[in-house]
Design a protein around this motif. Sequence first.
Motif, mmCIF file in Angstrom:
data_model
loop_
_atom_site.group_PDB
_atom_site.id
_atom_site.type_symbol
_atom_site.label_atom_id
_atom_site.label_comp_id
_atom_site.label_asym_id
_atom_site.label_seq_id
_atom_site.Cartn_x
_atom_site.Cartn_y
_atom_site.Cartn_z
ATOM 1 N N ASP A 14 74.967 57.258 23.266
ATOM 2 C CA ASP A 14 74.366 58.225 22.336
ATOM 3 C C ASP A 14 75.090 58.209 20.999
ATOM 4 O O ASP A 14 74.466 58.247 19.935
ATOM 5 N N LEU A 17 74.320 55.229 18.756
ATOM 6 C CA LEU A 17 73.067 55.427 18.028
ATOM 7 C C LEU A 17 73.228 56.440 16.901
ATOM 8 O O LEU A 17 72.694 56.237 15.800
ATOM 9 N N GLU A 26 67.874 55.072 11.366
ATOM 10 C CA GLU A 26 67.449 54.985 12.763
ATOM 11 C C GLU A 26 66.634 53.718 12.990
ATOM 12 O O GLU A 26 65.924 53.254 12.101
ATOM 13 N N LEU A 30 64.617 51.522 19.943
ATOM 14 C CA LEU A 30 66.055 51.537 20.199
ATOM 15 C C LEU A 30 66.398 52.876 20.831
ATOM 16 O O LEU A 30 66.167 53.919 20.221
ATOM 17 N N GLU A 31 66.916 52.839 22.052
ATOM 18 C CA GLU A 31 67.257 54.068 22.759
ATOM 19 C C GLU A 31 68.585 53.902 23.476
ATOM 20 O O GLU A 31 69.095 52.794 23.622
ATOM 21 N N SER A 32 69.110 55.032 23.939
ATOM 22 C CA SER A 32 70.360 55.024 24.696
ATOM 23 C C SER A 32 70.130 55.651 26.059
ATOM 24 O O SER A 32 69.219 56.452 26.252
ATOM 25 N N VAL A 98 74.935 47.384 17.437
ATOM 26 C CA VAL A 98 73.893 48.408 17.354
ATOM 27 C C VAL A 98 73.320 48.455 15.938
ATOM 28 O O VAL A 98 72.107 48.529 15.747
ATOM 29 N N VAL A 102 69.357 47.707 14.318
ATOM 30 C CA VAL A 102 68.597 48.528 13.371
ATOM 31 C C VAL A 102 68.190 47.710 12.147
ATOM 32 O O VAL A 102 67.026 47.703 11.741
#
Length: 133
Positions: A14, A17, A26, A30-32, A98, A102
Amino acid sequence: MVGVLVATHGRLADEFLNSAAMLVGEGEQLESVCVLPGQSPDDFRAQVEEKLARLDSGEGVVALVDITGGTPNNTIYRVKMEKNLNVRIVTGVNLPMVMFSVLDRFDGMTMDELVESLQENGIQQIKEFGNKK
């Protein structure tokens, strides 16, 4: 676009991100997902399955995990194998990887290209700073 799932022990995913969003904005797809103390394996697996399904638009998902052989790595691998999903796992996630997800991931980028670029970018950012040997 190939989706990206960042998966770690604790809330590190988290925060990766959140930090990436603070620095570069953002990202799309793309998720955690975080395995937390006291969380049941079944609950974590359900979260992984849900996020992999949501992130895969037909081009697959790259999972960036913290450590080889840890719960996030092993759970994603089991789900991938049992459900025959198009998922690749890259271990040793760091913030530059990460941020790359993005800034530099794009529609049409293949899974092979993304995995190779993520690995190169992550490794290039590991160096000693300020030593004048």
